[in-house]
Design an enzyme around this catalytic site. Structure first.
Site, short mmCIF file in Angstrom:
data_model
loop_
_atom_site.label_atom_id
_atom_site.label_comp_id
_atom_site.label_asym_id
_atom_site.label_seq_id
_atom_site.Cartn_x
_atom_site.Cartn_y
_atom_site.Cartn_z
N HIS A 83 -0.56 -0.83 4.41
CA HIS A 83 -0.09 -0.32 3.07
C HIS A 83 0.04 1.14 3.35
O HIS A 83 0.66 1.90 2.35
CB HIS A 83 -1.18 -0.66 2.14
CG HIS A 83 -2.55 0.28 2.12
ND1 HIS A 83 -3.63 -0.06 2.84
CD2 HIS A 83 -2.70 1.54 1.60
CE1 HIS A 83 -4.61 0.95 2.69
NE2 HIS A 83 -3.96 1.96 1.90
N ASP A 218 -4.69 -5.52 7.62
CA ASP A 218 -3.80 -4.31 6.86
C ASP A 218 -3.55 -3.38 7.84
O ASP A 218 -4.07 -2.15 7.97
CB ASP A 218 -4.68 -3.68 5.99
CG ASP A 218 -3.81 -2.87 4.77
OD1 ASP A 218 -2.59 -2.25 5.49
OD2 ASP A 218 -4.43 -2.46 3.85
N SER A 647 -7.73 5.68 4.13
CA SER A 647 -6.93 4.52 4.49
C SER A 647 -6.44 4.71 6.04
O SER A 647 -5.78 5.92 6.07
CB SER A 647 -5.90 3.93 3.66
OG SER A 647 -6.71 3.05 2.64
N1 ARG Z 1 -7.05 -0.53 -2.21
C1 ARG Z 1 -6.67 -0.08 -0.86
C2 ARG Z 1 -6.34 1.47 -1.11
O1 ARG Z 1 -6.91 2.04 -2.18
C3 ARG Z 1 -5.49 -0.64 -0.57
C4 ARG Z 1 -4.35 -0.75 -1.34
C5 ARG Z 1 -3.16 -1.37 -0.80
N2 ARG Z 1 -3.02 -2.90 -1.27
C6 ARG Z 1 -2.63 -3.36 -2.54
N3 ARG Z 1 -2.80 -4.58 -2.61
N4 ARG Z 1 -2.25 -2.39 -3.36
O2 ARG Z 1 -5.44 2.14 -0.73
N1 ASP Z 2 -7.51 1.99 0.11
C1 ASP Z 2 -7.89 3.46 0.09
C2 ASP Z 2 -6.75 4.41 1.02
O1 ASP Z 2 -5.48 4.09 0.95
C3 ASP Z 2 -9.26 3.76 0.91
C4 ASP Z 2 -10.17 3.70 -0.48
O2 ASP Z 2 -9.94 4.13 -1.39
O3 ASP Z 2 -11.15 3.29 -0.01
O4 ASP Z 2 -7.00 5.46 1.24
#
Ligand code: ARG
Ligand code: ASP
Length: 712
Positions: A83, A218, A647
């Protein structure tokens, strides 16, 4: 906060303050080495951060200003999340050659794909510079204070000798009670090496996002290129793979619950030291407003994306990012409630006041300010989110700033080129018809949710969503901003340079544009009615928050404080651990490939699984990548305190070897940005075994594994 609660705060005896774990995101020059060692760390703080010889920090970079990435080979091979590389993977994708769906694996270095504009930053040095930056500021208040600090920062920067490819940034810590300077080295030739298909890299998509148990692979891979002297350079085919001072060995040892881990990266923003009232406002006002706006936008986008492939690709990255925080805020509100964040803060404040009565006055003022600010803050939240998600209005905002800049005589060639590039990129993935629909619905929401005094006159007419759809579609059709009408003989979507060729004409046409005029009425009303009050109160809150922070640190001697995250390099540590987030629910710390197959829904846009992965599973062709269970571990959780920006961060073991790739947090614990709670807050990582298994067995890219140092 009720009066009664407020009263009870100050009646609490100090002794009632309970012991609590606070998490922590530590500056690498100020590590709690003893505690880390007590938890199992075998290396020393000097192995993690050292400016005199290679250390782990030399393998950790900020990826394109947002995520984190790490170097895992002597040839500059870079690992980050899928991502995090998403918009680059998308940029190389077309309907015919869809790298998002099919994945991409370079067969050799020549096949790696350049990504103009992408950069990575190394931290070369960190220094505390509080004395220099705060000099002569003791008696100042705003706006003089900020002016003086900015001046001191400039003086400091100018006093430092740097290479042309280095820069210095100075960051406030503890709400401006301290300042730190970072020397940064930026590399600009970053090439895409590999990415699994979305059905692995984004497996579970938005349904599983922020959720544990998780089965997402990921990750994506890039490579840093440098000039012949190993120094940063613009992209050139003559550049060579960067040779790092340090790269991370990759461990494929089995994990056990309670293993020590630490995560090294660039957490973006946390607010752990707010007063209870600040937390309450986020929970009851701000987050719900943002959630409501995004909910409408997402639903409208989703309907179209599911039925139209071109829209799906165009909006994939935007949709994911809108959905991401929408879901996070929902979890955050839940988590704040469940962890009794407000009550806990109230108790804590009581214990502080019992030790130092001066804090009561700081808190009283903060309570009043937050309450005074509430209606303006709510309008700010709605306004900001509506403009962000109604794309034509956001575009109108860019043109509004452009005109302001031209009319003030500030617009130069460079700024104009930047704007044109930004617009061209934007229009490439833009659907005016779809956006008109989103905008129509968001306007109805804004008209209905905003107090009348904050609305432009006559805005009532936008209260009806169905009616808006016709009205806004009409506006959009007659707008140059949407690209559906011409200016200077072309449309903005077809030929930006030509559209901008006659500036006077462009500006005249924009000022008559219906979408532009709608934006101007909203913006100018907001700037006149809400923004001045909101900002003035915020300035006062910030000044008091700085004081409250200092008072917390002076008063609570038992607590070790770390500064809130601010996109600077930090270390957080903890243990591999499952959790019990709800009554009778208990989560293990590790998922496996079998779980991917359990979630498999053939042809589903979120839970499809590539045939080759199913074949590998059926044949149990796991090579050296299975664990003691005989299955391939996919993800694991630990108690590391992470946030957005972490991330792509490496998760390292007691010896400093890479054991996982951080990418998310568990939903029940996402309030950790405001109130870390060790009972529920877990970070989620992809297991290195899964990463190597996918590279080796799924992608047949053994040449990449051969570059790495594998710890078995
Ligand atoms: N929650 C994670 C972060 O804040 C991964 C986000 C990417 N994935 C998604 N399905 N949007 O970045
Ligand atoms: N998914 C988040 C990021 O892209 C990480 C988090 O918020 O835990 O940095």
């Amino acid at each position: 906060m009720t009066k009664k609660m407020l009263l009870s705060v100050f009646l609490l005896p100090a002794a009632m303050a309970f012991a609590q774990q606070y998490g922590g995101m530590w500056i690498p020059t100020e590590l709690n080495e003893k505690e880390m060692k007590d938890l199992g760390m075998k290396i020393s703080a000097k192995d993690i951060y050292n400016t005199q010889k290679p250390s782990i920090k030399d393998a950790v970079v900020q990826f394109n200003g947002g995520c984190t990435a790490e170097i895992i080979s002597p040839k500059g091979l870079l690992l980050t999340n899928h991502h995090c590389g998403y918009s680059q993977i998308q940029a190389h994708s077309t309907v015919q050659n869809d790298l998002l769906s099919n994945g991409f694996w370079a067969k050799n270095p020549e096949g790696e794909l350049p990504n103009p504009g992408v950069k990575v930053d190394f931290i070369v040095d960190i220094k505390e510079v509080s004395n220099q930056i705060l000099e002569g500021t003791e008696i100042l208040t705003e706006p003089e204070l900020t002016k003086k600090i900015n001046k001191n920062i400039e003086i400091y920067k100018n006093s430092q000798k740097t290479e042309p490819f280095q820069s210095i940034i100075v960051k406030p810590m503890y709400y401006g009670n301290k300042y730190y300077a970072y020397t940064i080295e930026t590399y600009k030739d970053i090439r895409l090496v590999g990415a699994p298909p979305q059905s692995i890299g984004k497996f579970g998509s938005d349904t599983d996002n922020w959720v544990w148990p998780r089965h997402t692979g990921d990750f994506s891979m890039f490579r840093i290129y440098a000039d012949k002297n190993n120094k940063p350079a613009e992209y050139s085919k003559d550049n060579i793979p960067f040779v790092p001072k340090h790269y991370l060995p990759v461990s494929i040892k089995d994990k056990t619950e309670n293993d020590f881990t630490f995560v090294f990266g660039f957490p973006g923003k946390t607010t752990e030291y707010l007063p209870a009232v600040g937390v309450e406002k986020i929970m009851t006002d701000i987050d719900p407003a943002r959630i409501a706006v995004r909910e409408v936008a997402l639903k409208t986008l989703d309907e179209k994306m599911r039925t139209d492939s071109e829209t799906r690709i165009k909006y994939a990255s935007k949709y994911a990012s809108v959905a991401n925080y929408w879901k996070k805020w929902i979890g955050e509100v839940e988590g704040l409630k469940k962890s009794n964040a407000v009550e806990k803060k109230v108790m804590y404040e009581g214990s502080l006041v019992a030790k130092n009565h001066e804090i009561k006055s700081t808190l009283d003022q903060l309570y009043k300010l937050y309450n005074d600010q509430a209606p303006y803050a709510l309008n700010n939240a709605y306004f900001t989110e509506v403009i962000k998600n109604a794309e034509t209005l956001k575009l109108a905002g860019d043109y509004y700033d452009y005109i302001a800049s031209v009319e003030a005589g500030r617009m130069d060639e460079k700024e104009l080129t930047t704007l044109k590039t930004k617009l061209t990129t934007f229009y490439k993935d833009y659907s005016a018809e779809l956006d008109a629909k989103v905008t129509a619905k968001l306007l109805a929401l804004y008209a209905n949710k905003t107090l009348p005094q904050f609305l432009p006159s006559g805005f009532d007419k936008y209260k009806n969503e169905t009616q808006n759809i016709t009205v806004i579609e009409d506006m959009s059709k007659n707008s140059i901003i949407s690209g559906r009408t011409n200016v200077n003989g072309t449309s903005l979507t077809a030929d930006i340079d030509k559209a901008f060729s006659n500036q006077d004409k462009l500006i005249k046409t924009l000022k008559k544009d219906p979408v532009y005029q709608l934006y101007v009425s909203m913006k100018e009303t907001y700037m006149k009615i809400a923004d001045p009050q909101f900002t003035a109160l915020q300035t006062k809150i910030d000044a008091l928050q700085k004081k409250f922070m200092a008072q917390q640190m002076e008063t609570d001697k038992d607590r070790k404080f770390f500064p809130d995250a601010n996109s600077t390099l930090r270390v957080t540590y903890g243990k591999v651990k499952g959790s019990t987030p709800r009554d009778a629910v208990s989560y293990g710390y590790q998922t496996h490939l079998a779980g991917v197959i359990e979630k498999y829904v053939p042809g589903d846009y979120e839970f499809d699984v590539p045939k080759k992965l199913i074949d590998l599973y059926n044949k149990k062709d796991y090579g050296i990548y299975k664990d003691k269970t005989g299955d391939v571990p996919v993800g694991f959780t630990a108690t590391n305190h992470t946030t957005g920006g972490n991330s792509g961060s490496p998760a390292l073991d007691a010896n400093g070897n890479l054991v996982g790739l951080n990418f998310d947090r568990q939903w029940e614990g996402t309030m950790s940005d405001i109130n870390y709670d060790p009972r529920f807050s877990r970070n989620i990582m992809v297991d290195t075994k899964y990463i190597l298994f996918i590279i080796d067995k799924f992608a047949d890219s053994k040449w990449l594994i051969d570059e790495m140092k594998i710890i078995k």
